[in-house]
Design a protein around this motif. Structure first.
Motif, PDB file in Angstrom:
ATOM      1  N   THR A  70      12.266  50.451  45.208  1.00  0.00           N
ATOM      2  CA  THR A  70      11.383  50.772  46.152  1.00  0.00           C
ATOM      3  C   THR A  70      10.411  51.792  44.953  1.00  0.00           C
ATOM      4  O   THR A  70       9.025  52.075  45.153  1.00  0.00           O
ATOM      5  N   THR A  71      11.070  52.958  44.394  1.00  0.00           N
ATOM      6  CA  THR A  71      10.334  53.716  43.566  1.00  0.00           C
ATOM      7  C   THR A  71       9.675  53.255  42.530  1.00  0.00           C
ATOM      8  O   THR A  71       8.291  53.473  42.087  1.00  0.00           O
ATOM      9  N   LEU A  72      10.328  52.148  41.971  1.00  0.00           N
ATOM     10  CA  LEU A  72       9.792  51.470  40.815  1.00  0.00           C
ATOM     11  C   LEU A  72       8.417  50.806  41.325  1.00  0.00           C
ATOM     12  O   LEU A  72       7.400  50.884  40.567  1.00  0.00           O
ATOM     13  N   VAL A  73       8.260  49.900  42.411  1.00  0.00           N
ATOM     14  CA  VAL A  73       7.136  49.357  42.932  1.00  0.00           C
ATOM     15  C   VAL A  73       5.946  50.418  43.330  1.00  0.00           C
ATOM     16  O   VAL A  73       4.599  50.134  43.098  1.00  0.00           O
ATOM     17  N   LEU A  74       6.522  51.477  43.892  1.00  0.00           N
ATOM     18  CA  LEU A  74       5.384  52.398  44.451  1.00  0.00           C
ATOM     19  C   LEU A  74       4.758  53.086  43.372  1.00  0.00           C
ATOM     20  O   LEU A  74       3.760  53.333  43.187  1.00  0.00           O
ATOM     21  N   PHE A  75       5.416  53.478  42.058  1.00  0.00           N
ATOM     22  CA  PHE A  75       4.850  54.195  41.057  1.00  0.00           C
ATOM     23  C   PHE A  75       4.138  52.815  40.242  1.00  0.00           C
ATOM     24  O   PHE A  75       3.163  53.403  39.709  1.00  0.00           O
ATOM     25  N   LEU A  76       4.479  51.937  40.363  1.00  0.00           N
ATOM     26  CA  LEU A  76       3.788  50.728  39.648  1.00  0.00           C
ATOM     27  C   LEU A  76       2.364  50.550  40.229  1.00  0.00           C
ATOM     28  O   LEU A  76       1.184  50.733  39.788  1.00  0.00           O
ATOM     29  N   LEU A  77       2.409  50.406  41.558  1.00  0.00           N
ATOM     30  CA  LEU A  77       1.097  50.591  42.551  1.00  0.00           C
ATOM     31  C   LEU A  77       0.320  51.813  42.345  1.00  0.00           C
ATOM     32  O   LEU A  77      -1.012  51.721  42.064  1.00  0.00           O
TER      33      LEU A  77
ATOM     34  N   ALA B  15      -7.949  54.686  47.757  1.00  0.00           N
ATOM     35  CA  ALA B  15      -6.599  53.876  47.780  1.00  0.00           C
ATOM     36  C   ALA B  15      -5.995  54.857  46.960  1.00  0.00           C
ATOM     37  O   ALA B  15      -4.543  54.814  47.263  1.00  0.00           O
ATOM     38  N   PHE B  16      -6.193  55.498  45.993  1.00  0.00           N
ATOM     39  CA  PHE B  16      -5.288  56.445  45.081  1.00  0.00           C
ATOM     40  C   PHE B  16      -4.810  57.668  46.146  1.00  0.00           C
ATOM     41  O   PHE B  16      -3.687  57.978  45.977  1.00  0.00           O
ATOM     42  N   GLY B  17      -5.753  58.257  46.911  1.00  0.00           N
ATOM     43  CA  GLY B  17      -5.236  59.272  47.852  1.00  0.00           C
ATOM     44  C   GLY B  17      -4.347  58.883  48.678  1.00  0.00           C
ATOM     45  O   GLY B  17      -3.374  59.474  48.985  1.00  0.00           O
ATOM     46  N   LEU B  18      -4.571  57.785  49.253  1.00  0.00           N
ATOM     47  CA  LEU B  18      -3.443  57.349  50.187  1.00  0.00           C
ATOM     48  C   LEU B  18      -2.182  56.761  49.702  1.00  0.00           C
ATOM     49  O   LEU B  18      -1.115  57.109  50.213  1.00  0.00           O
ATOM     50  N   SER B  19      -2.050  56.419  48.297  1.00  0.00           N
ATOM     51  CA  SER B  19      -0.980  56.088  47.879  1.00  0.00           C
ATOM     52  C   SER B  19      -0.006  57.430  47.453  1.00  0.00           C
ATOM     53  O   SER B  19       0.958  57.284  47.671  1.00  0.00           O
ATOM     54  N   ALA B  20      -0.983  58.255  47.233  1.00  0.00           N
ATOM     55  CA  ALA B  20      -0.266  59.581  46.956  1.00  0.00           C
ATOM     56  C   ALA B  20       0.484  60.380  48.268  1.00  0.00           C
ATOM     57  O   ALA B  20       1.355  60.799  48.495  1.00  0.00           O
TER      58      ALA B  20
END
Length: 361
Positions: A172-179, A254-259
């Protein structure tokens, strides 16, 4: 609010800052072998652009980890001792990967040699993929619970940490950081690299929704408390809307919502642990509570005063740094190498300082 609880919240905030900021650092490092296209020289130029996007900020982002570790040691010494002794091997591997990554960033541009740069690019990728996976494994185990004896010593062994729930947490952290890294590059670059980052974010974002959603539902159903469903809802909604915003070309949103999704995920993790810092694996087992792990009230009081004074200063400085280096980058505006590389460049190009990226490979 009790000071020990306050510092539990502060440490959660510090981890949020670290995972949100260092998260896109890890993502950019992981993408070094994925996004660049074209001839060898063109791929080298694009890798250099990618590293330049995080060059001014990556070391400042790591300060959040140092602060979180230091705050844990000072505010919760029993938690620090139990955690770092029980999770010694995975945390040692993370530390080794981070050290390798730091060295690679610092030494990559010292010699103007494509082979030299490629070797350190591999080290940057190693130092990005490994922590991105193992941080998730570590936090997932804290949500699941661990085996402690009466003296709060971890007795589960290393292989017990590699359970299915924890491994899914690592993925999960892997794909979240990749995104997060894809979205950061889409926000910070121009031209073809930007378009490729957006396309990659679309694919990785879909995978992140499935993987992270699956782990979060598992965590909520099996280990969490009622109020953390709110954090789950925020994380899920932010992740989905971030994916939609990226597809519409709204890279900043998109970046802000990812954060925001990462911040909500940290809230879910620490909320699931409360009122423990290391919950018991089984009902009736030994768990280390916030109260049992904390330092004295005097120590926590002094730390609170220091935090109130200096935290705004650190945040203001980092905000200023991000503002100064906010412009988009591309291969068309790559600067010539500096430092020790200049000598080799001048020999190859006859002393001409106006170096084109393609001249360097």
């Amino acid at each position: 609010m009790d000071l020990s609880v306050l510092w539990f919240v502060i440490i959660a905030v510090l981890w949020t800052g670290y995972l949100v900021l260092e998260g896109f650092d890890f993502g950019v490092g992981m993408l070094l072998a994925i996004l660049p296209r074209g001839m060898a020289a063109e791929r080298a130029d694009e890798r250099r652009v990618m590293i330049n996007t995080i060059g001014p900020v990556w070391d400042g982002n790591e300060v959040w980890l140092l602060t979180a570790g230091g705050a844990t040691f000072a505010a919760f010494p029993h938690w620090y001792a139990s955690l770092f002794s029980g999770f010694y091997l995975p945390l040692f591997i993370i530390l080794l990967a981070l050290i390798v990554r730091v060295v690679a960033f610092e030494y990559r541009g010292k010699i103007a040699s494509p082979r030299w740069a490629r070797r350190f690019d591999l080290l940057i990728m190693f130092g990005s993929w490994v922590p991105a996976l193992l941080w998730g494994v570590a936090f997932a185990n804290l949500v699941r619970g661990v085996l402690l004896d009466e003296g709060y010593q971890y007795v589960g062994g290393f292989w017990a940490l590699l359970n299915p729930f924890a491994l899914l947490g690592g993925l999960t952290t892997l794909v979240l950081f990749l995104l997060h890294g894809c979205l950061f590059l889409a926000l910070k670059t121009k031209g073809e690299l930007r378009q490729r980052a957006r396309l990659a974010a679309s694919a990785v974002g879909a995978a992140a929704i499935v993987v992270a959603g699956g782990w979060a539902v598992w965590a909520q159903v099996a280990f969490s408390v009622a109020w953390t469903w709110a954090a789950f809802a925020v994380a899920a909604l932010a992740l989905v809307v971030s994916w939609l915003a990226n597809r519409r070309g709204a890279e900043g949103w998109a970046f802000g919502l990812s954060a925001l999704a990462l911040a909500a995920a940290v809230t879910l993790i620490f909320g699931s642990m409360f009122p423990y810092v290391m919950p018991a694996l089984h009902d009736g087992g030994v768990g280390l509570t916030i109260a049992a792990a904390s330092s004295t009230s005097y120590t926590l009081g002094v730390m609170t005063v220091v935090a109130v004074i200096f935290t705004p200063v650190v945040i203001a400085y980092q905000a200023w740094a991000y503002r100064v280096f906010r412009r988009r980058l591309s291969v068309d505006i790559l600067p010539a190498p500096t430092g020790l590389a200049w000598k080799k460049v001048r020999e190859v190009l006859g002393g001409d300082p106006l170096v084109k990226p393609s001249d360097l490979g």
